[in-house]
Design a protein around this motif. Structure first.
Motif, PDB file in Angstrom:
ATOM      1  N   MET A   1     -18.594   6.743 -20.727  1.00 39.95           N
ATOM      2  CA  MET A   1     -17.870   7.200 -19.544  1.00 39.95           C
ATOM      3  C   MET A   1     -18.844   7.811 -18.543  1.00 39.95           C
ATOM      4  SD  MET A   1     -15.051  10.280 -19.132  1.00 39.95           S
ATOM      5  CE  MET A   1     -13.711   9.475 -19.991  1.00 39.95           C
ATOM      6  N   ALA A   2     -18.855   7.286 -17.309  1.00 41.64           N
ATOM      7  CA  ALA A   2     -19.641   7.890 -16.248  1.00 41.64           C
ATOM      8  C   ALA A   2     -18.957   9.171 -15.780  1.00 41.64           C
ATOM      9  CB  ALA A   2     -19.782   6.917 -15.083  1.00 41.64           C
ATOM     10  N   LEU A   3     -19.740  10.182 -15.421  1.00 40.44           N
ATOM     11  CA  LEU A   3     -19.155  11.464 -15.049  1.00 40.44           C
ATOM     12  C   LEU A   3     -18.188  11.347 -13.889  1.00 40.44           C
ATOM     13  CD1 LEU A   3     -21.930  14.181 -15.416  1.00 40.44           C
ATOM     14  CD2 LEU A   3     -20.064  13.598 -16.944  1.00 40.44           C
ATOM     15  N   GLU A   4     -18.543  10.513 -12.891  1.00 42.41           N
ATOM     16  CA  GLU A   4     -17.642  10.382 -11.748  1.00 42.41           C
ATOM     17  C   GLU A   4     -16.295   9.800 -12.159  1.00 42.41           C
ATOM     18  OE1 GLU A   4     -20.770   7.046 -11.551  1.00 42.41           O
ATOM     19  OE2 GLU A   4     -20.667   9.202 -11.978  1.00 42.41           O
ATOM     20  N   ASP A   5     -16.275   8.981 -13.217  1.00 41.70           N
ATOM     21  CA  ASP A   5     -15.007   8.434 -13.707  1.00 41.70           C
ATOM     22  C   ASP A   5     -14.135   9.519 -14.322  1.00 41.70           C
ATOM     23  OD1 ASP A   5     -15.826   5.909 -12.927  1.00 41.70           O
ATOM     24  OD2 ASP A   5     -16.628   5.382 -14.898  1.00 41.70           O
ATOM     25  N   ALA A   6     -14.781  10.521 -14.905  1.00 45.14           N
ATOM     26  CA  ALA A   6     -14.023  11.609 -15.524  1.00 45.14           C
ATOM     27  C   ALA A   6     -13.250  12.399 -14.494  1.00 45.14           C
ATOM     28  CB  ALA A   6     -14.963  12.536 -16.287  1.00 45.14           C
ATOM     29  N   PHE A   7     -13.765  12.478 -13.275  1.00 45.50           N
ATOM     30  CA  PHE A   7     -13.124  13.286 -12.245  1.00 45.50           C
ATOM     31  C   PHE A   7     -12.190  12.466 -11.359  1.00 45.50           C
ATOM     32  CE2 PHE A   7     -17.275  15.638 -12.829  1.00 45.50           C
ATOM     33  CZ  PHE A   7     -16.721  16.604 -13.639  1.00 45.50           C
ATOM     34  N   VAL A 292     -20.133  20.048 -15.602  1.00 49.04           N
ATOM     35  CA  VAL A 292     -20.491  19.168 -16.708  1.00 49.04           C
ATOM     36  C   VAL A 292     -21.951  18.770 -16.555  1.00 49.04           C
ATOM     37  CG1 VAL A 292     -19.983  17.033 -17.945  1.00 49.04           C
ATOM     38  CG2 VAL A 292     -18.129  18.273 -16.799  1.00 49.04           C
ATOM     39  N   GLU A 293     -22.697  18.929 -17.631  1.00 51.59           N
ATOM     40  CA  GLU A 293     -24.074  18.456 -17.684  1.00 51.59           C
ATOM     41  C   GLU A 293     -24.178  17.405 -18.780  1.00 51.59           C
ATOM     42  OE1 GLU A 293     -26.836  21.646 -18.125  1.00 51.59           O
ATOM     43  OE2 GLU A 293     -25.963  22.836 -16.498  1.00 51.59           O
ATOM     44  N   SER A 294     -24.774  16.265 -18.436  1.00 50.94           N
ATOM     45  CA  SER A 294     -24.959  15.179 -19.393  1.00 50.94           C
ATOM     46  C   SER A 294     -26.352  14.609 -19.173  1.00 50.94           C
ATOM     47  CB  SER A 294     -23.902  14.094 -19.199  1.00 50.94           C
ATOM     48  OG  SER A 294     -24.074  13.044 -20.140  1.00 50.94           O
ATOM     49  N   GLY A 295     -27.256  14.877 -20.115  1.00 49.02           N
ATOM     50  CA  GLY A 295     -28.640  14.478 -19.907  1.00 49.02           C
ATOM     51  C   GLY A 295     -29.215  15.213 -18.712  1.00 49.02           C
ATOM     52  N   ASP A 296     -29.745  14.459 -17.752  1.00 46.41           N
ATOM     53  CA  ASP A 296     -30.315  15.089 -16.561  1.00 46.41           C
ATOM     54  C   ASP A 296     -29.364  15.062 -15.373  1.00 46.41           C
ATOM     55  OD1 ASP A 296     -30.338  12.412 -16.089  1.00 46.41           O
ATOM     56  OD2 ASP A 296     -32.473  12.260 -15.595  1.00 46.41           O
ATOM     57  N   ILE A 297     -28.083  14.771 -15.640  1.00 45.16           N
ATOM     58  CA  ILE A 297     -27.070  14.736 -14.583  1.00 45.16           C
ATOM     59  C   ILE A 297     -26.200  15.980 -14.673  1.00 45.16           C
ATOM     60  CG2 ILE A 297     -25.096  13.484 -13.621  1.00 45.16           C
ATOM     61  CD1 ILE A 297     -26.270  10.938 -14.798  1.00 45.16           C
ATOM     62  N   ARG A 298     -25.955  16.610 -13.547  1.00 43.42           N
ATOM     63  CA  ARG A 298     -25.103  17.793 -13.492  1.00 43.42           C
ATOM     64  C   ARG A 298     -24.092  17.615 -12.370  1.00 43.42           C
ATOM     65  NH1 ARG A 298     -24.529  22.941 -11.066  1.00 43.42           N
ATOM     66  NH2 ARG A 298     -24.160  24.645 -12.570  1.00 43.42           N
ATOM     67  N   MET A 299     -22.811  17.807 -12.684  1.00 45.49           N
ATOM     68  CA  MET A 299     -21.759  17.674 -11.689  1.00 45.49           C
ATOM     69  C   MET A 299     -20.838  18.879 -11.738  1.00 45.49           C
ATOM     70  SD  MET A 299     -20.638  13.643 -11.713  1.00 45.49           S
ATOM     71  CE  MET A 299     -19.670  13.900 -10.220  1.00 45.49           C
ATOM     72  N   GLU A 300     -20.450  19.360 -10.574  1.00 47.11           N
ATOM     73  CA  GLU A 300     -19.462  20.425 -10.447  1.00 47.11           C
ATOM     74  C   GLU A 300     -18.196  19.829  -9.853  1.00 47.11           C
ATOM     75  OE1 GLU A 300     -20.822  23.846  -8.377  1.00 47.11           O
ATOM     76  OE2 GLU A 300     -22.826  23.793  -9.282  1.00 47.11           O
ATOM     77  N   TYR A 301     -17.056  20.281 -10.368  1.00 42.51           N
ATOM     78  CA  TYR A 301     -15.779  19.767  -9.864  1.00 42.51           C
ATOM     79  C   TYR A 301     -14.840  20.925  -9.574  1.00 42.51           C
ATOM     80  CZ  TYR A 301     -11.277  17.431  -9.589  1.00 42.51           C
ATOM     81  OH  TYR A 301     -10.045  16.992  -9.156  1.00 42.51           O
ATOM     82  N   THR A 302     -14.190  20.857  -8.442  1.00 40.72           N
ATOM     83  CA  THR A 302     -13.117  21.797  -8.102  1.00 40.72           C
ATOM     84  C   THR A 302     -11.947  20.982  -7.583  1.00 40.72           C
ATOM     85  OG1 THR A 302     -14.666  23.548  -7.509  1.00 40.72           O
ATOM     86  CG2 THR A 302     -12.404  23.758  -6.715  1.00 40.72           C
ATOM     87  N   GLY A 303     -10.847  21.048  -8.270  1.00 50.39           N
ATOM     88  CA  GLY A 303      -9.677  20.259  -7.884  1.00 50.39           C
ATOM     89  C   GLY A 303      -8.528  21.132  -7.457  1.00 50.39           C
ATOM     90  N   PRO A 304      -7.396  20.532  -7.144  1.00 55.20           N
ATOM     91  CA  PRO A 304      -6.224  21.293  -6.722  1.00 55.20           C
ATOM     92  C   PRO A 304      -5.647  22.101  -7.879  1.00 55.20           C
ATOM     93  CG  PRO A 304      -5.645  18.996  -7.051  1.00 55.20           C
ATOM     94  CD  PRO A 304      -7.128  19.075  -7.179  1.00 55.20           C
ATOM     95  N   THR A 305      -5.157  23.281  -7.560  1.00 54.82           N
ATOM     96  CA  THR A 305      -4.528  24.116  -8.580  1.00 54.82           C
ATOM     97  C   THR A 305      -3.280  23.438  -9.124  1.00 54.82           C
ATOM     98  OG1 THR A 305      -5.347  26.125  -7.522  1.00 54.82           O
ATOM     99  CG2 THR A 305      -3.499  26.368  -9.032  1.00 54.82           C
ATOM    100  N   VAL A 306      -3.121  23.485 -10.421  1.00 53.42           N
ATOM    101  CA  VAL A 306      -1.969  22.889 -11.092  1.00 53.42           C
ATOM    102  C   VAL A 306      -1.247  23.982 -11.868  1.00 53.42           C
ATOM    103  CG1 VAL A 306      -1.216  21.226 -12.835  1.00 53.42           C
ATOM    104  CG2 VAL A 306      -3.065  20.620 -11.276  1.00 53.42           C
ATOM    105  N   ASP A 307       0.073  24.040 -11.741  1.00 55.04           N
ATOM    106  CA  ASP A 307       0.863  25.019 -12.486  1.00 55.04           C
ATOM    107  C   ASP A 307       1.011  24.532 -13.914  1.00 55.04           C
ATOM    108  OD1 ASP A 307       2.711  26.740 -13.603  1.00 55.04           O
ATOM    109  OD2 ASP A 307       4.067  26.724 -11.890  1.00 55.04           O
TER     110      ASP A 307
END
Length: 356
Positions: A1-7, A292-307
């Motif tokens: 799974m590519a990180l961008e696919d996770a988000f 999320v850090e995977s190997g030498d890739i680091r991604m930050e994600y901020t999404g909409p608040t969910v109740d």
């Protein structure tokens, strides 16, 4: 799974695999602060449940809440146990102090009604098992209200773990603290071990405990714990707790919980090839922030608040309407209670306690 696919499509309800029609009519048993402030609004805005009955010790004082949410019936606890208004609801949500969960959940099962019950199901493993057996014998749905299992950030993290994005999970760190007396009086039922079944471990520590089991999808094999109480209002329960859990995969989890510390929650999974950090997962409203850090890739994600409470009730309603077994079922809570009882044994004896 590519990180961008996770988000991608982060807030998708992956559990909503088939269509459901109608709603599950709920009797809310116990309308204290959480039920009023979180559960009732979430049910009202959700898709698969509706509130049709309120069960309270003082029906005369609940007219305002009944009017606000257009609830037709308000009854007291004795009337509920006697079978009043069973034609007006399909299931119940139990939000009473822990020691009373069993009598209302088993009564509902006897009436042929589905049950969503706050965690833990009861104050001891044996009493919780009675609820599970009653619902199984009656053939009704039983869901423990582990709302984080329905929440997008936690569900996306489980996908990352399953796909091996961070390799094999080696260590997990989880903590949840909340200054209880800033929002509750010293006579709150949460500080009464007979009503609560414990202190910070039962009320707060159960969040990382259950969430980690959900993410790793494996069972603990041993636990070591220490507790501390400073006395005063915390004299009879654990004010602070630290516990380490070993899992059958070799993963270890280090967790803390406190009734008397600055409000904070965090969860981090460290693997052989990366890590996941979730910001404030346990505080009631997950901000949908993760790194999320995977190997030498680091991604930050901020999404909409969910109740997450709305997600929880929609998940329960969808399960009932489609005949699907919920993941956070009764057995899920029994596993946590085994670990909790072992943790208290460890804190008392100073020794590691194994779990079968």
């Amino acid at each position: 799974m590519a990180l961008e696919d996770a988000f991608a499509n982060f807030t998708r309800r992956d559990w909503e695999r088939e269509s459901a029609t109608g709603t599950v009519r709920l009797a809310i048993v116990g309308i204290g602060g959480f039920a009023r402030q979180r559960a009732l609004p979430a049910i009202h805005t959700g898709s698969y449940c509706e509130t049709t009955v309120l069960v309270t010790s003082s029906p005369d004082r609940a007219t305002d809440i009944a009017e606000e949410y257009d609830v037709s019936h308000v009854i007291d606890y004795d009337a509920f146990l006697a079978g009043a208004r069973t034609d007006a609801y399909d299931g119940i949500y139990v939000a009473t102090p822990n020691a009373f969960h069993g009598q209302y959940a088993t009564a509902a099962a006897d009436f042929g009604k589905h049950v969503i019950c706050e965690k833990p199901l009861e104050t001891t493993l044996d009493r919780a098992r009675e609820i599970v057996e009653a619902c199984t014998d009656a053939g009704v749905t039983l869901m423990t209200a582990y709302r984080l299992q329905t929440e997008p950030t936690v569900r996306r993290t489980r996908e990352l773990v399953r796909e091996g994005v961070i390799g094999d999970v080696v260590q997990v760190h989880g903590g949840f603290s909340h200054p209880l007396l800033e929002t509750a009086s010293a006579d709150t039922w949460r500080l009464d071990p007979d009503l609560a079944g414990g202190g910070a471990l039962v009320d707060l520590g159960v969040y990382p405990l259950n969430t980690i089991r959900f993410l790793l999808d494996c069972e603990p094999t041993g636990v070591y714990a220490t507790t501390y109480s400073s006395g005063g209002p915390f004299a009879n329960v654990d004010e602070h707790v630290a516990f380490q859990i070993e899992y059958e995969t070799g993963t270890t989890a280090s967790c803390t919980a406190s009734f008397d510390a600055h409000a904070s929650s965090q969860l981090e999974l460290v693997g052989t090839e990366g890590k996941v950090h979730i910001e404030s997962p346990f505080g009631g409203v997950v901000p949908q922030e993760m790194v999320v850090e995977s190997g030498d890739i680091r991604m930050e994600y901020t999404g909409p608040t969910v109740d997450e409470v709305c997600e929880e009730f929609d998940y329960f309603g969808h399960c009932v309407l489609t005949g699907t077994d919920p993941e956070p079922d009764g057995e899920d809570c029994l596993a946590d209670l085994r670990a909790i009882e072992a943790a208290y044994e460890s804190a008392e004896t100073g020794c590691r306690v194994g779990l079968e």
